[in-house]
Design a protein around this motif. Structure first.
Motif, short mmCIF file in Angstrom:
data_model
loop_
_atom_site.label_atom_id
_atom_site.label_comp_id
_atom_site.label_asym_id
_atom_site.label_seq_id
_atom_site.Cartn_x
_atom_site.Cartn_y
_atom_site.Cartn_z
N ASP A 176 0.81 -1.10 -0.06
CA ASP A 176 0.16 0.00 0.09
C ASP A 176 0.72 1.31 -0.16
O ASP A 176 0.37 2.18 -0.37
CB ASP A 176 -0.83 0.20 1.17
CG ASP A 176 -1.85 -1.22 1.32
OD1 ASP A 176 -2.30 -1.63 0.08
OD2 ASP A 176 -2.28 -1.37 2.53
N ASN A 193 4.02 0.84 -3.28
CA ASN A 193 3.44 0.83 -4.61
C ASN A 193 1.88 1.04 -4.58
O ASN A 193 1.14 0.05 -5.08
CB ASN A 193 3.99 -0.35 -5.20
CG ASN A 193 3.55 -0.55 -6.63
OD1 ASN A 193 3.56 0.60 -7.18
ND2 ASN A 193 3.43 -1.60 -7.17
N PRO A 194 1.42 2.23 -4.19
CA PRO A 194 0.04 2.30 -4.01
C PRO A 194 -0.69 2.26 -5.35
O PRO A 194 -0.07 2.76 -6.39
CB PRO A 194 -0.47 3.74 -3.54
CG PRO A 194 1.13 4.50 -3.74
CD PRO A 194 2.22 3.26 -3.72
N GLN A 195 -1.97 2.00 -5.62
CA GLN A 195 -2.77 1.89 -6.72
C GLN A 195 -3.09 3.52 -7.07
O GLN A 195 -3.09 4.14 -6.16
CB GLN A 195 -4.06 1.15 -6.55
CG GLN A 195 -3.76 -0.34 -6.53
CD GLN A 195 -5.00 -0.86 -6.42
OE1 GLN A 195 -5.92 -1.10 -7.48
NE2 GLN A 195 -5.38 -1.78 -5.22
N GLY A 196 -3.39 3.77 -8.27
CA GLY A 196 -3.76 5.16 -8.48
C GLY A 196 -4.90 5.65 -8.06
O GLY A 196 -5.93 5.23 -8.16
N ASP A 197 -4.85 6.83 -7.17
CA ASP A 197 -5.91 7.49 -6.66
C ASP A 197 -6.25 8.58 -7.25
O ASP A 197 -6.13 9.84 -6.85
CB ASP A 197 -5.57 7.53 -4.93
CG ASP A 197 -7.00 7.28 -4.32
OD1 ASP A 197 -8.01 6.97 -4.76
OD2 ASP A 197 -6.86 7.34 -3.08
N ASN A 198 -6.85 8.40 -8.62
CA ASN A 198 -6.81 9.49 -9.50
C ASN A 198 -8.15 9.30 -10.54
O ASN A 198 -8.48 8.24 -10.35
CB ASN A 198 -5.54 9.92 -10.16
CG ASN A 198 -5.07 8.63 -10.95
OD1 ASN A 198 -5.78 7.54 -11.08
ND2 ASN A 198 -3.78 8.97 -11.41
#
Lengths: 94, 244
Positions: free
Chosen positions: A86, A89-94
């Protein structure tokens, strides 16, 4: 007649020893009989001269303890792996 | 990957959305202001833009459902922390599902933008909810395990003392035990109160609260290593005392 006298003398002697209850159908009372009380104590009181051993049951620390800790650490490793994912390498929060 | 790289990727994805549905989502990645009026390109590719927003929303639903499952399966999560996380996840799921309904019924690019904006800034599923959940689970696990190891210390010392009284050389065990105590104490300190710090983080605090997640992760990672070392110390003690 002689036998009867001997029996009477024996009965008086036994009463003097406090053992007359043995002639009845009741169990001997250890509490009221110093002889039996002493015998009972000598049987039930263990010797204390045995050396103390560092055994596993006494300390509670053994292989089972280690196995339990390993399982706990495995669970921790899994949650930390997710947390690392998390944060690094977080997922795209966009 | 740090938050700055993350921002770069966010901008790149914005560009890809731009090519599909116009600039509908560009504003959601770089500012905290409400999206601007719709652009003709969104109107041209409205159905594709709508599909993209729905896909992003559904991905968040999947993530939140996974987080809910993780909370349910967490062995060492305290009941209070579990309740707090479950409540937040349920609330976010409800909110995201509401956005899905909104987007399904949307007929304008403005509606899409407003819902996409809310999807990111109101809920912060990836930048707040996910790390918050997994770090809290980890923090509580470290607290629980380190406390359990701490409670073993009197028994460990008693075992060492008993072995010593029997004439056994316990130097190695005593040394390992000293390190064990150090590692456990450090792990306890690292996780102490961290759950409350993590639970206090909100989507509104993002991205400013990102450093809290990073520092918490680093502390917990160190604590995890310390607990592993404590386990190794205990293995040494058990073997050297012959009590396995």
């Amino acid at each position: 007649m002689i036998l009867r006298k001997k029996a009477a003398i024996a009965a008086i002697f036994l009463m003097g020893l406090g053992l007359s209850a043995c002639s009845a159908n009741t169990a001997p009372s250890a509490a009221s009989n110093p002889v039996l009380t002493t015998v009972g104590q000598s049987v039930t009181t263990p010797s204390t001269t045995t050396a103390t051993q560092p055994n596993t049951s006494a300390s509670g620390i053994n292989d089972n303890t280690l196995n339990q800790i390993n399982q706990q650490l495995n669970s921790l490793d899994q949650s930390m792996s997710q947390a690392n994912q998390d944060v690094t390498n977080p997922q795209g929060d966009n | 990957m740090n938050i700055f790289k993350k921002a770069t990727i966010a901008l790149a994805l914005s560009a890809s959305i731009l090519s599909v549905g116009g600039s509908a989502f560009a504003s959601t990645t770089s500012t905290t202001t409400a999206p601007t009026a719709s652009k003709p390109s969104c109107s041209t590719d409205f159905s594709q833009a709508k599909s993209l927003v729905l896909s992003e929303l559904n991905n968040r639903v999947t993530t939140l459902q996974s987080l809910a499952k993780d909370v349910g399966n967490a062995k060492y999560l305290t009941s209070n922390d579990s309740s707090a996380l479950s409540s937040e996840i349920t609330s976010e799921l409800s909110g995201i599902n509401g956005l899905i309904a909104n987007v399904n019924g949307a007929t304008t690019c403005t509606e899409l933008r407003l819902n996409a904006y809310s999807m990111v800034f109101t809920y912060r599923v990836y930048l707040v909810m996910a790390p918050k959940t997994h770090l809290t689970i980890s923090a509580d696990a470290i607290t629980s395990i380190s406390n359990e190891l701490y409670n073993l210390e009197p028994e460990i010392q008693a075992a060492i003392n008993a072995a010593s009284a029997n004439g056994k050389n316990v130097a190695q065990a005593q040394s390992a035990f000293a390190d064990f105590q150090t590692q456990v104490s450090s792990a306890q300190s690292a996780s102490n109160g961290m759950d409350q710090t993590l639970l206090a983080q909100t989507p509104a605090g993002s991205p400013g609260n990102w450093n809290i997640f990073v520092s918490s992760k680093n502390s917990l990672e160190s604590a995890r290593g310390e607990l592993h070392q404590a386990r190794n110390d205990l293995t040494t003690i058990v073997k050297s005392l012959g009590i396995g």
